[in-house]
Design an enzyme around this catalytic site. Structure first.
Site, mmCIF file in Angstrom:
data_model
loop_
_atom_site.group_PDB
_atom_site.id
_atom_site.type_symbol
_atom_site.label_atom_id
_atom_site.label_comp_id
_atom_site.label_asym_id
_atom_site.label_seq_id
_atom_site.Cartn_x
_atom_site.Cartn_y
_atom_site.Cartn_z
ATOM 1 N N SER A 160 0.845 -1.187 0.000
ATOM 2 C CA SER A 160 0.000 0.000 0.000
ATOM 3 C C SER A 160 0.887 1.246 0.000
ATOM 4 C CB SER A 160 -0.965 -0.042 1.198
ATOM 5 O OG SER A 160 -1.979 0.925 1.078
ATOM 6 N N GLU A 194 -1.539 -2.567 -8.106
ATOM 7 C CA GLU A 194 -2.763 -2.933 -7.390
ATOM 8 C C GLU A 194 -3.343 -1.679 -6.780
ATOM 9 O OE1 GLU A 194 -3.424 -2.924 -3.882
ATOM 10 O OE2 GLU A 194 -1.521 -1.943 -3.429
ATOM 11 N N HIS A 234 -4.906 -5.527 -1.939
ATOM 12 C CA HIS A 234 -5.679 -5.295 -0.719
ATOM 13 C C HIS A 234 -6.761 -6.338 -0.463
ATOM 14 C CE1 HIS A 234 -3.724 -1.364 -0.832
ATOM 15 N NE2 HIS A 234 -4.193 -1.137 0.379
#
Length: 307
Positions: free
Chosen positions: A115, A217, A285
């Site tokens: 992230s 992502e 995620h």
């Protein structure tokens, strides 16, 4: 169809201690406590950063506090890995204050996370330091997912961190989506699309050597924002020199009434720069977020990504 990643939830022993730091968003006390209990269950010896419970707005402390914990994690001689507790926001703030000579002087120890941590992973790669893209440690302290299969995948993803540290896992499944299907070899880079795109034009811009396999992502972003971030990121690097683009999960990214699928949107950009496109990498995620070695040379061939 591509095969599923290993669902092995077995933790491998981790030699030495793992330093736990919070370089980005603040952590809920109950989640932190549950995480530490689970680390003890798995026999992980850890050092908790001094400021991981600090609060500064929505951040896990001031820039100075977060930098202190990160540097200290590399000063201690018995640390095997530095595992970030949470992503969120804030890693880019640390880049101007990082003492790279100090970090490089330490015995090799990978920084682990995903992230917003993608920003640090890219910077570590640029400076020749090891890194792992994988779950943050507080994944251990979250409430179980309602679907048993998804909870099993989450636990397997967390265990994959220990397996990668132990040198056991060496590949992940992927599926070809567009462009040539020839063998591709290059450095594994990337991570969260939005976080990396936001760093374009700064000292934290994505480090993308020629031939790199770019993993992307994201979570919670509508399609137009994803396309904007993709355009920005590709324009900030020499995108035609990429070896491939490999898509992980795009969790809770609402399509709404968009005529084209996300795969088609990414496919248009990949075709324009003549770079092959793959998808279904178990990274992101969602429940599937297997660890992979950031910056390491990998091979895309058939339906496997190997390193």
């Amino acid at each position: 169809m591509t095969s599923r990643p290993s669902s092995d939830q077995t933790w491998q022993p981790i030699d030495g201690r793992v330093a736990l730091i919070a370089p980005a968003s603040a952590i809920a006390t109950d989640v932190l406590e549950a995480t530490l209990r689970q680390l003890e269950v798995h026999g992980v010896d850890y050092h908790l950063g001094r400021h991981v419970e600090a609060r500064y707005r929505y951040l896990a402390g001031t820039v100075e506090q977060r930098l202190e914990d990160l540097h200290n994690a590399f000063d201690m001689p018995d640390i095997t890995a530095v595992w970030c507790l949470r992503g969120g926001y804030g890693c880019g703030q640390l880049l101007p204050g990082l003492d790279w000579g100090r970090l490089q002087a330490a015995s090799p120890r990978p920084l682990i996370g995903f992230s917003d941590i993608s920003v640090l992973l890219s910077a570590f790669h640029r400076h020749g330091l090891p890194a792992i893209h994988g779950p943050v440690a507080t994944g251990l302290g979250l409430s179980p997912l309602s679907a048993p299969r998804e909870q099993q995948e989450r636990l397997a993803s967390l265990a994959s961190v220990s397996r990668l540290l132990a040198g056991i896992d060496h590949e992940l499944p992927v599926q070809h989506l567009g462009g040539h299907k020839q063998r591709v070899e290059g450095a594994l880079i990337g991570g969260n699309l939005t976080a990396l795109a936001c760093m374009a034009g700064t000292l934290g811009g994505l480090h993308a050597p020629a031939g790199s396999i770019l993993v992307l992502e994201d979570v919670g972003e509508p399609y137009y924002r994803l396309e904007r971030s993709l355009w920005q990121l590709l324009e900030s690097i020499d995108a035609r020199q990429l070896g491939a683009i490999c898509l992980g999960s795009f969790t809770d990214c609402p399509r709404k009434e968009v005529a084209h699928s996300l795969e088609r949107i990414f496919g248009e950009y990949a075709a324009a720069i003549e770079v092959p496109l793959y998808h279904h990498l178990p990274s992101g995620h969602g429940a599937q977020n297997r660890a992979w070695p950031y910056g390491k040379t990998a091979v895309l061939e058939g339906n496997r990504l190997r390193w």
